[in-house]
Design a protein around this motif. Structure first.
Motif, PDB file in Angstrom:
ATOM      1  N   ARG A   1      11.390   6.061   3.785  1.00 35.03           N
ATOM      2  CA  ARG A   1      11.264   4.933   2.843  1.00 35.03           C
ATOM      3  C   ARG A   1       9.796   4.583   2.562  1.00 35.03           C
TER       4      ARG A   1
ATOM      5  N   HIS B   1       7.612   1.779   1.020  1.00 36.23           N
ATOM      6  CA  HIS B   1       8.261   0.469   1.118  1.00 36.23           C
ATOM      7  C   HIS B   1       8.320  -0.035   2.558  1.00 36.23           C
TER       8      HIS B   1
ATOM      9  N   MET C   1       5.084  -1.870   3.114  1.00 36.38           N
ATOM     10  CA  MET C   1       4.566  -2.666   1.994  1.00 36.38           C
ATOM     11  C   MET C   1       4.607  -4.158   2.310  1.00 36.38           C
TER      12      MET C   1
END
Length: 419
Positions: free
Chosen positions: A42, A45, A48
């Motif tokens: 992922r 993300h 993030m």
């Protein structure tokens, strides 16, 4: 340190364990070891945060990737010009390099030209374009065996012109450069730096000895990674000392009888993308007296600033294999075995497949006297008695990986023989 990890999506489910983990040197199995796959799945993300988003908007971030030589590539985000400060932190733990500063002194780098961040130079730019900050990057050729005489002369000329105190190298690339100087009969003066640090890939004993024939300064190994930063650096006695800032290190037993451990590292050196109990899949050996002490103290986890010494690097788990007798062989063990040969090859690669083992090697002399490949490399037949074909191939060059690095052990059957 807890706050560095607590807001990052990939670690939020572990928040209840973080305070204990960062305040205790005890083993904490409630936090699972982190694998590359979990990061890749992922990305970006899972890293993030609002802070990272702001840094992206402000242009205060850089992107990079790991080499992917022996495992899948990992994309990275980190503060702009991150390595400069990271090297500054690492070098200060080497007594030999006291006084050297990444901010005040110069560095020349000879390594792969394959791009991982902002130093990809395969379009062969000019001298000034390859100076970034206070570092000159010398190589613009993905295969150093294709360096021409003009390339070799240019590299030497630029080393002299820049006159950096530190020469940072991939040891294979420096060894090939030095050999080509001799092969081409290049007699230009070889610039002498104050220090040479070797990283990027495994430093064989033969290449270390060969480099020392041409340079009069300390030749030191540095261990770290693109994702974790600088973790250990050698002193002149060839012991690796920890660079302990912003990290926790664990020794996970792999073969305690031979004092072999895998390093598991927690690193917040890169504050935008810290790693929690990350499996390096790198094998290290510790000295017998140190192992006795750690066993007595029941110590396998080393907090920030705690000292830890490593006596030898053994390469990656993914490059290790088991012999037909079930004995583990690491890259480091292969190199030790090579050093016991009556004639030691200057460079080599071992390829292991199900029904064929190929050992490719290069000698400095084209035909060394009293050489018998069967006798010199008889250990291969001892390791692989069930393999029908063991081919010994003397050559003038070896192939590197897409990353530009040279794997010492490879093959389609490594996964069956290794971990």
């Amino acid at each position: 340190m807890k706050s560095t990890f607590s807001n990052i999506p990939i670690y939020q489910s572990l928040n209840q364990y973080l305070e204990h983990y960062f305040n205790s040197d005890s083993y904490h199995s409630a936090i699972p070891m982190l694998e590359k796959k979990e990061i890749v799945d992922r990305f970006p993300h899972n890293y993030m945060t609002d802070r990272v988003k702001q840094a992206i908007n402000d242009g205060d971030i850089e992107y990079a990737s790991t080499s992917g030589t022996s495992s899948e590539k990992l994309m990275l985000i980190r503060p702009a010009d991150w390595w400069k400060d990271e090297f500054q932190r690492g070098y200060k733990y080497c007594p030999t390099m006291v006084g050297y500063s990444m901010h005040d002194n110069k560095k020349t780098c000879l390594s792969t030209a394959v791009c991982s961040a902002n130093t990809c130079f395969m379009d062969n730019p000019g001298y000034e374009e390859r100076i970034i900050g206070n570092t000159l990057y010398l190589n613009a050729q993905p295969d150093p065996y294709l360096w021409t005489k003009e390339d070799v002369i240019k590299i030497g000329k630029e080393m002299r012109a820049y006159a950096a105190e530190l020469l940072e190298v991939d040891p294979v690339y420096l060894a090939i450069y030095l050999k080509k100087r001799q092969d081409f009969g290049v007699e230009d003066e070889l610039f002498q730096p104050k220090f040479i640090t070797c990283s990027y890939e495994f430093l064989t004993q033969e290449h270390r000895d060969y480099i020392r024939k041409f340079f009069y300064c300390p030749v030191l190994s540095l261990y770290g990674s693109t994702e974790l930063g600088v973790l250990f650096i050698q002193n002149e006695s060839e012991t690796f000392y920890r660079c302990p800032e912003r990290s926790i290190v664990e020794l996970v037993p792999l073969d305690e009888g031979r004092r072999l451990y895998e390093l598991v590292v927690t690193s917040w050196k890169n504050e935008f993308m810290p790693f929690l109990r990350y499996r390096t899949k790198d094998i290290v050996e510790i000295a017998e007296e140190d192992q006795k002490f750690y066993r007595r103290e029941k110590k396998i986890k080393f907090m920030e600033y705690e000292p830890l010494k490593i006596s030898k690097l053994h390469g990656r788990i993914n490059d290790a294999f088991y012999t037909d007798k079930g004995e583990l062989v690491t890259v480091g063990m292969l190199d030790e075995k090579i050093q016991q040969c009556n004639i030691v090859p200057w460079q080599y690669q071992l390829e292991i497949n199900l029904d064929r083992v190929v050992f490719r090697f290069i000698f400095l002399e084209s035909n060394p006297s009293s050489f018998s490949s069967e006798k010199n490399f008889s250990f291969l037949r001892e390791w692989f008695p069930s393999v029908p074909n063991i081919d010994l191939v003397k050559t003038n060059s070896l192939r590197n990986e897409g990353s530009g690095k040279y794997r010492l052990i490879s093959g389609n059957n490594l996964k069956n023989r290794g971990h």
